[in-house]
Motif scaffolding. Structure first.
Motif, PDB file in Angstrom:
ATOM      1  N   UNK A   7      -6.496  10.606 -13.047  1.00  0.00           N
ATOM      2  CA  UNK A   7      -5.492  11.674 -12.975  1.00  0.00           C
ATOM      3  C   UNK A   7      -4.258  11.146 -12.265  1.00  0.00           C
ATOM      4  N   UNK A   8      -3.151  11.812 -12.489  1.00  0.00           N
ATOM      5  CA  UNK A   8      -1.907  11.375 -11.844  1.00  0.00           C
ATOM      6  C   UNK A   8      -2.021  11.425 -10.325  1.00  0.00           C
ATOM      7  N   UNK A   9      -2.816  12.384  -9.834  1.00  0.00           N
ATOM      8  CA  UNK A   9      -2.993  12.481  -8.384  1.00  0.00           C
ATOM      9  C   UNK A   9      -3.680  11.243  -7.830  1.00  0.00           C
ATOM     10  N   UNK A  10      -4.809  10.878  -8.441  1.00  0.00           N
ATOM     11  CA  UNK A  10      -5.525   9.694  -7.964  1.00  0.00           C
ATOM     12  C   UNK A  10      -4.750   8.409  -8.242  1.00  0.00           C
ATOM     13  N   UNK A  11      -4.065   8.419  -9.390  1.00  0.00           N
ATOM     14  CA  UNK A  11      -3.257   7.240  -9.708  1.00  0.00           C
ATOM     15  C   UNK A  11      -2.188   7.021  -8.638  1.00  0.00           C
ATOM     16  N   UNK A  12      -1.580   8.126  -8.185  1.00  0.00           N
ATOM     17  CA  UNK A  12      -0.553   8.027  -7.146  1.00  0.00           C
ATOM     18  C   UNK A  12      -1.149   7.557  -5.829  1.00  0.00           C
ATOM     19  N   UNK A  13      -2.363   8.038  -5.508  1.00  0.00           N
ATOM     20  CA  UNK A  13      -3.001   7.633  -4.256  1.00  0.00           C
ATOM     21  C   UNK A  13      -3.344   6.142  -4.276  1.00  0.00           C
ATOM     22  N   UNK A  14      -3.901   5.698  -5.417  1.00  0.00           N
ATOM     23  CA  UNK A  14      -4.242   4.276  -5.530  1.00  0.00           C
ATOM     24  C   UNK A  14      -2.978   3.426  -5.475  1.00  0.00           C
ATOM     25  N   UNK A  15      -1.935   3.897  -6.164  1.00  0.00           N
ATOM     26  CA  UNK A  15      -0.666   3.161  -6.173  1.00  0.00           C
ATOM     27  C   UNK A  15      -0.107   3.048  -4.761  1.00  0.00           C
ATOM     28  N   UNK A  16      -0.192   4.156  -4.022  1.00  0.00           N
ATOM     29  CA  UNK A  16       0.310   4.146  -2.653  1.00  0.00           C
ATOM     30  C   UNK A  16      -0.489   3.188  -1.780  1.00  0.00           C
ATOM     31  N   UNK A  17      -1.803   3.188  -1.956  1.00  0.00           N
ATOM     32  CA  UNK A  17      -2.655   2.315  -1.148  1.00  0.00           C
ATOM     33  C   UNK A  17      -2.386   0.842  -1.455  1.00  0.00           C
ATOM     34  N   UNK A  18      -2.366   0.512  -2.764  1.00  0.00           N
ATOM     35  CA  UNK A  18      -2.149  -0.879  -3.138  1.00  0.00           C
ATOM     36  C   UNK A  18      -0.744  -1.324  -2.753  1.00  0.00           C
ATOM     37  N   UNK A  19       0.223  -0.460  -3.072  1.00  0.00           N
ATOM     38  CA  UNK A  19       1.603  -0.788  -2.709  1.00  0.00           C
ATOM     39  C   UNK A  19       1.770  -0.967  -1.211  1.00  0.00           C
ATOM     40  N   UNK A  20       1.056  -0.123  -0.427  1.00  0.00           N
ATOM     41  CA  UNK A  20       1.143  -0.248   1.024  1.00  0.00           C
ATOM     42  C   UNK A  20       0.558  -1.554   1.525  1.00  0.00           C
ATOM     43  N   UNK A  21      -0.579  -1.958   0.950  1.00  0.00           N
ATOM     44  CA  UNK A  21      -1.209  -3.209   1.362  1.00  0.00           C
ATOM     45  C   UNK A  21      -0.313  -4.395   1.030  1.00  0.00           C
ATOM     46  N   UNK A  22       0.209  -4.404  -0.212  1.00  0.00           N
ATOM     47  CA  UNK A  22       1.097  -5.498  -0.613  1.00  0.00           C
ATOM     48  C   UNK A  22       2.363  -5.490   0.237  1.00  0.00           C
ATOM     49  N   UNK A  23       2.889  -4.281   0.472  1.00  0.00           N
ATOM     50  CA  UNK A  23       4.091  -4.174   1.300  1.00  0.00           C
ATOM     51  C   UNK A  23       3.861  -4.684   2.713  1.00  0.00           C
ATOM     52  N   UNK A  24       2.702  -4.370   3.281  1.00  0.00           N
ATOM     53  CA  UNK A  24       2.385  -4.854   4.628  1.00  0.00           C
ATOM     54  C   UNK A  24       2.283  -6.379   4.645  1.00  0.00           C
ATOM     55  N   UNK A  25       1.690  -6.942   3.575  1.00  0.00           N
ATOM     56  CA  UNK A  25       1.588  -8.400   3.497  1.00  0.00           C
ATOM     57  C   UNK A  25       2.970  -9.039   3.441  1.00  0.00           C
ATOM     58  N   UNK A  26       3.874  -8.421   2.666  1.00  0.00           N
ATOM     59  CA  UNK A  26       5.237  -8.940   2.563  1.00  0.00           C
ATOM     60  C   UNK A  26       5.954  -8.818   3.902  1.00  0.00           C
ATOM     61  N   UNK A  27       5.818  -7.661   4.545  1.00  0.00           N
ATOM     62  CA  UNK A  27       6.482  -7.446   5.832  1.00  0.00           C
ATOM     63  C   UNK A  27       5.939  -8.386   6.908  1.00  0.00           C
ATOM     64  N   UNK A  28       4.635  -8.643   6.870  1.00  0.00           N
ATOM     65  CA  UNK A  28       4.049  -9.560   7.850  1.00  0.00           C
ATOM     66  C   UNK A  28       4.640 -10.955   7.688  1.00  0.00           C
ATOM     67  N   UNK A  29       4.736 -11.394   6.435  1.00  0.00           N
ATOM     68  CA  UNK A  29       5.309 -12.715   6.190  1.00  0.00           C
ATOM     69  C   UNK A  29       6.773 -12.733   6.588  1.00  0.00           C
ATOM     70  N   UNK A  30       7.492 -11.658   6.292  1.00  0.00           N
ATOM     71  CA  UNK A  30       8.905 -11.588   6.665  1.00  0.00           C
ATOM     72  C   UNK A  30       9.063 -11.616   8.174  1.00  0.00           C
ATOM     73  N   UNK A  31       8.134 -10.960   8.883  1.00  0.00           N
ATOM     74  CA  UNK A  31       8.174 -10.981  10.354  1.00  0.00           C
ATOM     75  C   UNK A  31       7.952 -12.404  10.857  1.00  0.00           C
ATOM     76  N   UNK A  32       7.037 -13.151  10.235  1.00  0.00           N
ATOM     77  CA  UNK A  32       6.799 -14.534  10.630  1.00  0.00           C
ATOM     78  C   UNK A  32       8.061 -15.380  10.472  1.00  0.00           C
ATOM     79  N   UNK A  33       8.844 -15.077   9.433  1.00  0.00           N
ATOM     80  CA  UNK A  33      10.042 -15.859   9.147  1.00  0.00           C
ATOM     81  C   UNK A  33      11.281 -15.323   9.842  1.00  0.00           C
ATOM     82  N   UNK A  34      11.145 -14.213  10.575  1.00  0.00           N
ATOM     83  CA  UNK A  34      12.319 -13.556  11.158  1.00  0.00           C
ATOM     84  C   UNK A  34      12.978 -14.380  12.257  1.00  0.00           C
TER      85      UNK A  34
END
Length: 651
Positions: free
Chosen positions: A66-93
């Motif tokens: 459903x669109x509801x679960x799809x949005x939740x999964x998207x948010x979770x995956x996007x958040x994990x990937x985003x955190x990984x990107x931000x962590x790497x960016x923090x290392x390079x800051x």
């Protein structure tokens, strides 16, 4: 070759490639969502037709797709990937320093007397002064025999230059100039920040595969039914696909930026033979430009040459070396350079050249000092010296350095000497106040600083105003060798010296701001603030205040000042602002306005700086105050200074 056409073409292509990179990241997140949904469906044991469940949108029977679960999964995956990107960016800051050290680089001390190291330091100094930016630290990768170099950092203030042992052993001076000009082009064209962002984005994609590997290992346990392992394998496949497409696009971006940097380097040095011969030497050198460090894959696109020779053409971060040579030398005969015993002969030639340069600097400094003592002042400067102060060529940069007395030039190479020069520049001419400042210096924890200041003050007092800014820029590598605690104490001392007479003049403000912002990447990362302003109209009042001050400092009569002001205002399409009266051009108000301009977005900052340069260029003269002001404003913005053209040095 048409350098400007090549630069424009490379910029346009890069924009599309960055867009495709971001699109690939989003696509992989969506694919991951689909995979997670299918895995959860299988794990739950629901045998409902997947297509039917995917099309269900009712809240009574939403299903896993459903669109509801799809949005939740998207948010979770996007958040994990985003955190990984931000962590790497923090290392390079922390800037280029972190990248250089991760590659095994060791900072070359500014006072190094090793011939090869001295040569690269001299070339970097010349390039920095020619480009109007601070002299960056230089890191040596002593265990890398491949001929290569890189530039890394988020801004010009925290940029570093890295060179391999192979580079400093085999390059001649003009070849090294071409390579360093190439790396400075990456700094000035904004490639460094783009490259670090690509590293962070790619890390986010790789993280998907790392999570998949974790699931696959956990799911292989006997207590698991294997469906978790299936999910892990699926995520690993998605991660591999992400790495494939991410590296593909990253390499394409890098290839375009390399063509741009080659073109800019030739334009910068006006010597296509230098960078062409550097490339020909790499082509004829058996190790080539190979880097052996374990982190090379992550940062391969930062280097001057191909850091991993085994990559296919699709994943090559650099264009074929033959193509690069032909772009800068269309008449190349196809023969590479092979260099053996020439290296020793080159060292002997450069040692002789170095001795001659020292002798010339001593003579020049003595002549200028004599002119000051006899009251001849600036008339003692030769026409060539005057043009050097407004010219942006490498030879002019060397002449700027030659105008600095040998004693001060040597003092600028080590931290205590650099600190003593800064303090000497702030000493007041009035005896009682000067003694008060010396007592402040004596009261600090820097042992021997007062003694050094007493020695350097004599030379600084005789220093021509034209030489102050180049000298300050040369101090930066030595000042960056201070510890964080020493830097805090030193900055506090500078403030005390400035406030000793209970007022701040423009030069004192310029000196303090240059030191603070050039060292921010090393010691004060918290100084960076998020940009707020995108259009000139949002900061029209502040820009009018700064433009009015610049116009009045550089033009004596009201009519010339107003014309210069209007030219600067027109350059940024601010036609509703007007030249402020002289009494309203207060230093304190000016300082606050400059800080506001520092919060503009990069594109707007560049536009505002160009407007200020147009104002300065109006009368065809460049005063010392104007040069110090525009350089300081550019430093506060963290923006490369536009080239000032068709100017004569004013008094």
């Amino acid at each position: 070759m048409n350098f400007f056409e090549q630069q424009d073409k490379a910029r346009r292509n890069t924009g599309w490639l960055v867009f495709l990179f971001c699109l690939a990241v989003l696509s992989l997140i969506l694919i991951t969502n689909l995979l997670v949904g299918i895995a959860f469906q299988l794990i739950s044991g629901d045998t409902t037709d997947i297509a039917a469940v995917y099309g269900s949108s009712s809240f009574e029977n939403p299903g896993i797709f459903s669109w509801r679960n799809f949005a939740l999964i998207s948010l979770a995956v996007g958040g994990v990937v985003g955190c990984a990107i931000l962590y790497k960016w923090w290392q390079l800051s922390s800037g280029g320093k972190a990248v250089a050290e991760s590659l095994g680089g060791v900072r070359i001390l500014p006072d190094s007397e090793e011939p090869n190291e001295r040569l690269v330091l001299n070339v970097v100094e010349e390039m920095a002064l020619a480009s109007g930016m601070p002299v960056p630290p230089v890191y040596l990768m002593a265990h890398e025999m491949g001929i290569n170099a890189f530039a890394a950092g988020n801004t010009p203030a925290d940029a570093v230059i890295g060179v391999t042992q192979g580079s400093i052993e085999h390059f001649k001076r003009d070849e090294l100039q071409g390579v360093i000009a190439h790396e400075f082009s990456h700094i000035l064209n904004g490639d460094m920040r783009l490259n670090l962002r690509l590293i962070a984005l790619l890390h986010g994609i790789v993280f998907i595969g790392q999570v998949g590997e974790l699931f696959a290992r956990g799911g292989s346990d006997r207590r698991s039914d294997g469906r978790v392992a299936l999910l892990g394998i699926g995520l690993m496949i998605v991660g591999w696909l992400g790495i494939f497409f991410g590296k593909l696009i990253k390499s394409a971006v890098s290839r375009q930026r390399e063509f741009l940097a080659d073109a800019s380097a030739v334009q910068f040095t006006r010597n296509p033979e230098g960078i062409a011969n550097a490339l020909k030497l790499i082509g004829g050198y058996s190790p080539g430009s190979e880097i052996n460090n374990s982190h090379r894959s992550e940062v391969s696109h930062l280097f001057f040459g191909q850091a991993i020779s085994s990559l296919s053409s699709l994943f090559a971060t650099h264009p074929p070396i033959v193509d690069r040579i032909l772009r800068v030398d269309p008449h190349w005969d196809g023969n590479f350079l092979y260099r053996g015993n020439e290296t020793r002969e080159r060292k002997l030639e450069e040692e002789q050249q170095k001795s001659e340069e020292k002798r010339q600097r001593v003579q020049e400094a003595a002549a200028i000092g004599a002119a000051v003592m006899t009251g001849a002042g600036e008339s003692a400067l030769t026409d060539n010296s005057l043009s050097a102060l407004t010219d942006n060529s490498l030879s002019a940069a060397r002449e700027k350095i030659d105008l600095i007395p040998e004693f001060l030039y040597e003092q600028a190479k080590e931290p205590l000497g650099a600190m003593s020069i800064c303090c000497s520049l702030l000493l007041h001419s009035e005896g009682e106040l000067r003694q008060k400042q010396l007592e402040m210096i004596k009261a600090t924890e820097f042992q021997g600083l007062e003694k050094e200041v007493l020695k350097t003050a004599q030379a600084v007092d005789k220093l021509q105003e034209h030489c102050r800014l180049p000298l300050i820029e040369l101090l930066m590598p030595a000042l960056k060798c201070m510890s964080a605690e020493q830097y805090k104490q030193f900055k506090r001392l500078l403030m005390q010296l400035i406030r000793a007479d209970k007022k701040t003049d423009l030069f004192e403000w310029c000196l303090f701001q240059l030191v603070q912002h050039y060292l921010a990447g090393e010691h004060d990362p918290e100084l960076k603030s998020a940009p707020r302003y995108k259009t000139p109209g949002q900061i029209g009042d502040e820009y009018a205040q700064i433009l009015s001050a610049v116009a009045r400092f550089g033009h004596e009569d009201e009519e010339s000042a107003e014309r210069a002001f209007n030219r600067g205002a027109g350059a940024v399409s601010l036609y509703n602002i007007h030249l402020l009266p002289a009494e309203e051009c207060d230093v304190q108000v000016f300082i606050k306005a400059v800080n506001v301009l520092g919060l503009a977005y990069p594109l707007l900052q560049r536009r505002l700086l160009i407007g200020l340069c147009r104002c300065i260029e109006h009368d065809g003269k460049l005063t010392t105050t104007e040069r110090e002001l525009i350089t300081t404003i550019a430093a506060i913005m963290g923006c490369p200074l536009p080239k000032l053209e068709h100017l004569d040095e004013g008094e």
